[in-house]
Scaffold this motif. Structure first.
Motif, PDB file in Angstrom:
ATOM      1  N   PHE A 477      30.458  56.169  30.411  1.00  0.00           N
ATOM      2  CA  PHE A 477      30.270  56.645  31.778  1.00  0.00           C
ATOM      3  C   PHE A 477      30.311  58.169  31.791  1.00  0.00           C
ATOM      4  N   ILE A 478      29.625  58.740  32.802  1.00  0.00           N
ATOM      5  CA  ILE A 478      29.537  60.194  32.924  1.00  0.00           C
ATOM      6  C   ILE A 478      30.118  60.628  34.261  1.00  0.00           C
ATOM      7  N   THR A 479      31.144  61.459  34.189  1.00  0.00           N
ATOM      8  CA  THR A 479      31.755  62.069  35.360  1.00  0.00           C
ATOM      9  C   THR A 479      32.677  63.180  34.878  1.00  0.00           C
ATOM     10  N   LYS A 480      32.921  64.162  35.755  1.00  0.00           N
ATOM     11  CA  LYS A 480      33.903  65.197  35.433  1.00  0.00           C
ATOM     12  C   LYS A 480      35.312  64.779  35.850  1.00  0.00           C
ATOM     13  N   ASP A 481      35.393  63.713  36.642  1.00  0.00           N
ATOM     14  CA  ASP A 481      36.687  63.229  37.125  1.00  0.00           C
ATOM     15  C   ASP A 481      37.538  62.758  35.952  1.00  0.00           C
ATOM     16  N   LEU A 482      38.790  63.195  35.900  1.00  0.00           N
ATOM     17  CA  LEU A 482      39.681  62.832  34.796  1.00  0.00           C
ATOM     18  C   LEU A 482      40.436  61.527  35.051  1.00  0.00           C
ATOM     19  N   MET A 483      40.240  60.906  36.205  1.00  0.00           N
ATOM     20  CA  MET A 483      40.796  59.575  36.508  1.00  0.00           C
ATOM     21  C   MET A 483      42.327  59.541  36.485  1.00  0.00           C
ATOM     22  N   ARG A 484      42.978  60.663  36.755  1.00  0.00           N
ATOM     23  CA  ARG A 484      44.448  60.680  36.664  1.00  0.00           C
ATOM     24  C   ARG A 484      45.094  59.805  37.731  1.00  0.00           C
TER      25      ARG A 484
END
Length: 565
Positions: A477-484
């Motif tokens: 998957f591609i995103t800049k979100d770090l999913m913290r």
């Protein structure tokens, strides 16, 4: 073997009702360079692969070492511009150097008719047929042109519905097969299954082309094992083609059935077929996440097969081989490092926890509705597994000075050229014409990728996690979100660690590029950054004194320790 290397629905319902007949919407930073060793004026690069046998391992570790052979600067030796007779591309260059005169044949006269771009109703199909001046069957001509032009499945489906309405629900085999081709091409798995059910009911046997298309279409579904039964049906009449075997092998590997894949490969060789390079590449792509001596030995047998049969992998295949060689190996001692990829048991455990604690039990309903989440779940289940899931809005905002729809289209277009199955997740406002979002660019995005546009208040992350996990362990998957925030929703340290490990092995980040230029993706580590031991050695990641590391980052320096014998 030498490389150049530097150290990735229902038909019956539609036909019997619906007067309109229209349809709704249903790795490191090292790069791989391959070039010939002839005709390079500046330098030649020769890399050899050496076989090593370190202690305490049955697997054969192959280490790539590089040597550069540079032309002496003072040399006056002339290099011929004529390529070596057996060099790749030499025949084409010779033909360009010696152009042959060609007869200017007149173009053949063909029936011309404008193919519809939207589903037509019965009256519209009647009118189009009345305007048709050809001598052949209108229905066969249209479906053939649709197959040739890769028309929309919805348009073709409206044609078949029109034919069925005029023939008591009957559609000829010829039309069904061409419609099936379009469904397979567009990876419309649910439609492939519908056609499969119709054909099973109506025909006791099919011709090889029909069997081949069904196999190719079914391997992406939960009913992929039925493609093996179709392979057996082909055997009753003729020997299956190597493409049939390739599709079944790909399906077995996609669904983690290694034994079936190897058995089919051995059966293929037993027919004295030369396997498709695509088939061999699939084994290496699967093998980069497998730490098993027996599997490694089988991949070495494939390399021997390439040598013995003088077969040459393409660049993509060579990159897959290189990735397998380098996956999880300490450059200092050659020992295998623990893979970043989860085991099948870990993956299923994490998938269940995320579905329960983040998707179903999280706070996503504050940003969406159960109805929309259910709509998304049904959408995902109707699609074949994806290779890459893209957070469309997040990606579009990566380059603030560029138009957002242009950025998204650039990313999707470059990935689509690699024949990857893409899913773009977005919001409904992205489809409205505005300064940042052009309708024509978003239409191109939808041609090259599957798309799901949620309500504008919805949060994208749960959808992204669901789609990626549902597609299987191969999906990125591609995103800049770090999913913290999502990591924090998980109940215990073990699950949080598995989530972070999975995230490191699956999240792609764009680190360079601008609209119109080639993108550079940050590499995904092949190894897990934790303290680990092989019995006689320890590998310990550590922080440098001058480097400040955040909690979502991992060290880049390693201490390699060996017990003296």
């Amino acid at each position: 073997m030498t490389f150049y290397l530097f150290g990735i629905r229902s038909f019956p319902k539609l036909w019997k009702s619906n007067p309109y007949l229209g349809l709704g919407p249903g790795h490191s930073y090292v790069s791989l360079f391959l070039s010939d060793s002839c005709g390079s004026r500046s330098q030649q690069r020769l890399f050899s692969l050496k076989t090593m046998s370190p202690q305490n391992t049955k697997a054969t570790n192959l280490i790539a070492k590089a040597r550069y052979l540079r032309k002496e600067e003072g040399s006056n030796k002339q290099v011929s511009s004529v390529p070596h007779f057996f060099s790749a591309g030499a025949a084409k260059k010779r033909s360009q150097m010696n152009p042959q005169s060609k007869d200017h044949a007149l173009p053949s006269v063909r029936n011309t008719i404008q193919l519809p771009t939207q589903p037509l109703n019965s009256e519209e199909w009647d009118k189009l047929k009345a305007d048709f001046k050809g001598k052949t069957s209108f229905e066969r001509f249209i479906i053939s042109q649709m197959a040739h032009s890769h028309s929309s499945v919805d348009v073709a489906k409206s044609l078949l519905a029109w034919v069925a309405a005029k023939n008591n629900g009957i559609v000829s085999y010829d039309l069904l097969v061409r419609y099936l081709y379009l469904c397979v091409f567009h990876m419309q798995t649910s439609e492939v299954i519908d056609v499969f059910e119709i054909m099973k009911t109506r025909y006791k046997t099919l011709e090889p082309g029909g069997y081949s298309l069904l196999i190719q279409g079914l391997i992406h579904s939960d009913r992929w094992r039925e493609s093996l039964l179709l392979l057996e049906d082909i055997k009753k009449v003729i020997t299956p083609s190597k493409k049939n075997y390739n599709d079944c092998i790909q399906g077995a590997l996609l669904h983690q059935d290694i034994n079936t894949a190897w058995n089919l490969y051995q059966e293929l060789l037993g027919h004295d077929f030369v396997p498709m390079l695509e088939t061999l590449k699939a084994f290496f792509d699967f093998g980069k996440d497998i730490k098993d001596d027996n599997y490694s030995n089988k991949l070495l047998d494939i390399l021997s097969y390439l040598r013995n049969n003088q077969l040459y992998p393409g660049e993509s295949f060579a990159h897959s081989i290189k990735t397998w060689f380098e996956s999880g190996q300490c450059l200092g001692c050659g020992k295998t490092i623990e893979s970043i990829q989860l085991s099948p048991e870990e993956y299923e455990f994490l998938k269940g926890r995320i579905m329960r604690d983040v998707i179903d039990g999280g706070d996503q309903y504050k940003k969406t509705t159960p109805q929309e989440l259910k709509r998304f779940e049904n959408f995902i289940k109707s699609c074949p597994p994806f290779d890459i899931v893209i957070d469309g809005l997040n990606v579009a905002k990566m380059f603030p000075k560029a138009r957002e729809s242009q950025v998204l289209l650039n990313v999707v277009s470059q990935l689509a050229k690699q024949n990857l199955r893409l899913l773009v997740l977005g919001r409904k406002h992205m489809l409205r014409q505005s300064f940042q979002w052009r309708k024509d660019e978003m239409a191109e995005v939808q041609k090259q990728a599957s798309c799901f546009f949620a309500d504008n208040i919805s949060k994208d992350d749960p959808f992204l996690l669901y789609a990626t996990l549902h597609s299987g362990n191969h999906c990125r998957f591609i995103t800049k979100d770090l999913m913290r925030d999502h990591k924090a929703c998980l109940p215990d340290a073990k699950t949080q660690r598995l989530f972070f490990k999975w995230q490191q092995g699956h999240q792609l980040a764009i680190i360079n590029g601008f609209p119109g230029s080639k993108l550079t993706f940050q590499h995904i580590l092949s190894y897990d950054t934790v303290v680990q031991t092989t019995g006689d050695s320890w590998h310990i990641p550590y922080d440098e004194d001058v480097v400040e590391r955040y909690s979502y980052e991992v060290p880049t320096k390693w201490l390699c320790l060996h017990q003296k014998t």
